[in-house]
Write a protein that holds these residues in place. Structure first.
Motif, mmCIF file in Angstrom:
data_model
loop_
_atom_site.group_PDB
_atom_site.id
_atom_site.type_symbol
_atom_site.label_atom_id
_atom_site.label_comp_id
_atom_site.label_asym_id
_atom_site.label_seq_id
_atom_site.Cartn_x
_atom_site.Cartn_y
_atom_site.Cartn_z
ATOM 1 N N PRO A 76 5.147 -12.072 9.796
ATOM 2 C CA PRO A 76 4.424 -12.267 8.530
ATOM 3 C C PRO A 76 2.915 -12.167 8.725
ATOM 4 O O PRO A 76 2.385 -12.460 9.808
ATOM 5 C CB PRO A 76 4.839 -13.676 8.104
ATOM 6 N N LEU A 77 2.241 -11.729 7.673
ATOM 7 C CA LEU A 77 0.774 -11.704 7.658
ATOM 8 C C LEU A 77 0.322 -12.824 6.731
ATOM 9 O O LEU A 77 0.379 -12.698 5.505
ATOM 10 C CB LEU A 77 0.271 -10.345 7.170
ATOM 11 N N PRO A 78 -0.124 -13.941 7.254
ATOM 12 C CA PRO A 78 -0.427 -15.110 6.412
ATOM 13 C C PRO A 78 -1.675 -14.899 5.560
ATOM 14 O O PRO A 78 -2.523 -14.044 5.838
ATOM 15 C CB PRO A 78 -0.638 -16.226 7.438
ATOM 16 N N ASP A 79 -1.737 -15.696 4.495
ATOM 17 C CA ASP A 79 -2.912 -15.739 3.609
ATOM 18 C C ASP A 79 -3.232 -14.382 2.994
ATOM 19 O O ASP A 79 -4.396 -14.022 2.792
ATOM 20 C CB ASP A 79 -4.138 -16.266 4.366
ATOM 21 N N THR A 80 -2.190 -13.633 2.697
ATOM 22 C CA THR A 80 -2.345 -12.353 2.003
ATOM 23 C C THR A 80 -1.254 -12.249 0.952
ATOM 24 O O THR A 80 -0.274 -13.009 0.956
ATOM 25 C CB THR A 80 -2.228 -11.154 2.956
ATOM 26 N N ASN A 81 -1.398 -11.299 0.030
ATOM 27 C CA ASN A 81 -0.336 -11.045 -0.931
ATOM 28 C C ASN A 81 -0.277 -9.563 -1.279
ATOM 29 O O ASN A 81 -1.265 -8.837 -1.171
ATOM 30 C CB ASN A 81 -0.506 -11.901 -2.188
ATOM 31 N N PHE A 82 0.919 -9.134 -1.661
ATOM 32 C CA PHE A 82 1.161 -7.774 -2.120
ATOM 33 C C PHE A 82 1.249 -7.813 -3.641
ATOM 34 O O PHE A 82 1.912 -8.685 -4.202
ATOM 35 C CB PHE A 82 2.478 -7.256 -1.532
ATOM 36 N N ASN A 83 0.589 -6.852 -4.329
ATOM 37 C CA ASN A 83 0.474 -6.977 -5.782
ATOM 38 C C ASN A 83 0.274 -5.605 -6.427
ATOM 39 O O ASN A 83 -0.753 -4.960 -6.234
ATOM 40 C CB ASN A 83 -0.719 -7.888 -6.104
ATOM 41 N N ILE A 84 1.284 -5.162 -7.159
ATOM 42 C CA ILE A 84 1.169 -3.940 -7.958
ATOM 43 C C ILE A 84 1.564 -4.273 -9.383
ATOM 44 O O ILE A 84 2.590 -4.920 -9.616
ATOM 45 C CB ILE A 84 2.099 -2.818 -7.438
ATOM 46 N N SER A 85 0.760 -3.840 -10.343
ATOM 47 C CA SER A 85 1.119 -3.999 -11.746
ATOM 48 C C SER A 85 1.376 -2.626 -12.350
ATOM 49 O O SER A 85 1.014 -1.602 -11.775
ATOM 50 C CB SER A 85 0.013 -4.728 -12.513
ATOM 51 N N SER A 104 -2.061 -1.822 -1.595
ATOM 52 C CA SER A 104 -2.088 -2.912 -2.579
ATOM 53 C C SER A 104 -1.901 -4.290 -1.957
ATOM 54 O O SER A 104 -1.119 -5.107 -2.424
ATOM 55 C CB SER A 104 -0.999 -2.672 -3.634
ATOM 56 N N VAL A 105 -2.611 -4.533 -0.879
ATOM 57 C CA VAL A 105 -2.575 -5.832 -0.218
ATOM 58 C C VAL A 105 -3.931 -6.510 -0.415
ATOM 59 O O VAL A 105 -4.980 -5.858 -0.368
ATOM 60 C CB VAL A 105 -2.256 -5.683 1.279
ATOM 61 N N TYR A 106 -3.884 -7.831 -0.624
ATOM 62 C CA TYR A 106 -5.096 -8.588 -0.951
ATOM 63 C C TYR A 106 -5.191 -9.854 -0.112
ATOM 64 O O TYR A 106 -4.170 -10.450 0.260
ATOM 65 C CB TYR A 106 -5.092 -8.948 -2.441
ATOM 66 N N ASN A 107 -6.397 -10.264 0.141
ATOM 67 C CA ASN A 107 -6.655 -11.511 0.833
ATOM 68 C C ASN A 107 -6.359 -12.686 -0.097
ATOM 69 O O ASN A 107 -6.664 -12.632 -1.288
ATOM 70 C CB ASN A 107 -8.112 -11.550 1.289
ATOM 71 N N GLY A 108 -5.746 -13.721 0.444
ATOM 72 C CA GLY A 108 -5.394 -14.884 -0.363
ATOM 73 C C GLY A 108 -3.958 -14.820 -0.825
ATOM 74 O O GLY A 108 -3.305 -13.775 -0.786
#
Length: 446
Positions: free
Chosen positions: A145-154, A209-213
């Motif tokens: 896992p890559l902690p403190d990140t999220n994947f997000n596509i709208s 589409s990967v973001y910090n947090g």
């Protein structure tokens, strides 16, 4: 009239739309026999077809022109279009995924994901219609896992995918990449096809589409974390000796397109060389067009090229496209400027009919399609008439057809047009990510 929903898997980083107004123009190079310069790919895998999805296409072009500031990528799905699928192994688990040159992320639905309606109401997981129960990270010996990140596509029509991020071993067509960054979708509003469980994007790193947090509501340009997509990782890891990938998309038969949902033999995705199909010696090498940024540099997002001219009965030397055109396996149709679409569709026999509230040209399923060629890099590539009449079954189970070349909007500098599978059925497209070039090679008749 049947309701036709026009769609694509093209991903667009909306925060970058302002950068699309000024292009960094690179010159084309014509090659009469570039097929001899390309090695046969050492890794290739058969493509399969197709699964209907429901999602509104024209929203994409509106989003592209909107100049929005969110960094969240916008992707539209393929409804009654052809999805070209391939097999992928991630962490020892096998899935079918959509092959997409119009986006960059590789993502899979997570085992135990939460499914939502388009208005964000919870619904049973089965109603998202993924092809499996999802990727089980706990059963992968190589997932990190890559902690403190999220994947997000709208999505333009309200669909969305959010989730966690990690690294795992990914194999496609015998090509293996270790520690590939992927999205693991834990929440989805997704109108699936009951066949695929995710998508493999092949475009540039700046479209990922990967973001910090960990909070997707806070995602934007400031916390975007671009990374290398699958093939870029393969090149970096020296898993291929030639930094090119190639796609050859076969057209299905008319009966197949109208009546079936899956076909196991519709072309190839190849890595390290040209796809293994018969070609002619007509080819052109054309540069991918980068886009100027506010800092004065140039970035690449997707595989956009310049079109010299479109040639069909009644066209003139001025039948050109000012804006770049994206070569996209995730879109079935061609989308060209309004004036060109109108002139071309009038040449069907009988002429196509434009249905304004659907923004779509319908044609008689027994019509004769006009000749059509795209001049790219100084070479004309003909589109077979069979690709210009697309059948589907409407809500009453009646057979209706639309034109393969549709209205993509006015020909303005900030517009983006698309050459989808209608064009790609007639060429092999080979993408050189080291030179940022595309080699288009005419396919032999099939």
């Amino acid at each position: 009239m049947a309701s036709w929903k026009l769609v694509t898997f093209l991903a667009v980083a909306v925060s970058c739309t302002s950068a699309l107004e000024v292009r960094h123009v690179r010159s084309s190079r014509v090659s009469a026999a570039s097929t001899t310069e390309l090695p046969t790919a050492p890794f290739s895998i058969a493509l399969t077809d197709k699964a209907p999805r429901s999602s509104y296409k024209k929203q994409l072009l509106r989003e592209l022109r909107s100049g929005g500031k969110s960094k969240t990528a916008v992707v539209d799905g393929s409804g009654d279009d052809e999805e070209y699928l391939t097999d992928i192994v991630v962490g020892g688990q096998s899935f079918k995924v959509i092959v997409d040159t119009g986006s960059s992320d590789t993502w899979l639905a997570d085992k135990g994901f939460k499914c939502f309606t388009l208005d964000n109401s919870p619904q049973p997981a089965a109603d998202c219609f993924f092809g499996t129960t999802g990727f089980d990270t706990s059963k992968s010996k190589t997932f990190v896992p890559l902690p403190d990140t999220n994947f997000n596509i709208s999505y333009g029509d309200g669909e969305f995918l959010t989730g966690s991020v990690g690294f795992d071993t990914v194999t496609v067509g015998g090509l293996t990449v270790t520690r590939q960054e992927i999205g693991v979708v834990t929440a989805a509003a997704w109108e699936g096809d009951s066949i695929n469980t995710g998508l493999m994007g092949l475009a540039f790193p700046d479209l990922t589409s990967v973001y910090n947090g960990s909070n997707p509501d806070l995602d934007g340009a400031d916390n975007s974390l671009p990374y290398n997509p699958f093939f870029f990782s393969a090149v970096q890891q020296k898993a291929v000796s030639t930094p090119v990938f190639s796609v050859a998309l076969n057209r299905g038969t008319f009966a197949h397109q109208a009546n079936t949902t899956f076909d196991p033999d519709l072309g190839f995705l190849a890595f390290g060389g040209i796809a293994p199909v018969a070609v002619t010696k007509r080819s052109a090498t054309v540069p991918v067009q980068g886009f100027a940024t506010s800092s004065g540099g140039s970035e690449f997002f997707y595989y956009a090229v310049d079109i010299d001219a479109l040639v069909f009965p009644g066209s003139t030397a001025k039948t050109t496209i000012k804006a770049p055109t994206i070569i996209d396996t995730g879109t079935t149709l061609n989308y060209v400027p309004t004036n060109i679409a109108k002139a071309f569709n009038a040449r069907f026999d009988p002429p196509a009919t434009f249905v304004e509230d659907e923004d779509t040209y319908y044609v008689d399923c027994n019509a004769t399609a006009p000749a059509f060629s795209a001049k790219i890099g100084g070479v004309e590539f003909a589109v077979d008439g069979r690709d210009q009449i697309l059948p589907f079954l409407d809500e009453n189970n009646d057979l209706v057809c639309i034109s393969g070349t549709q209205d993509g909007g006015p020909d303005e500098d900030d517009t983006i047009f698309i050459f989808g599978d209608v064009f790609l059925h007639n060429v092999v497209a080979t993408f050189d990510i080291s030179k940022n070039d595309i080699i288009l090679t005419e396919r032999a008749s099939y």
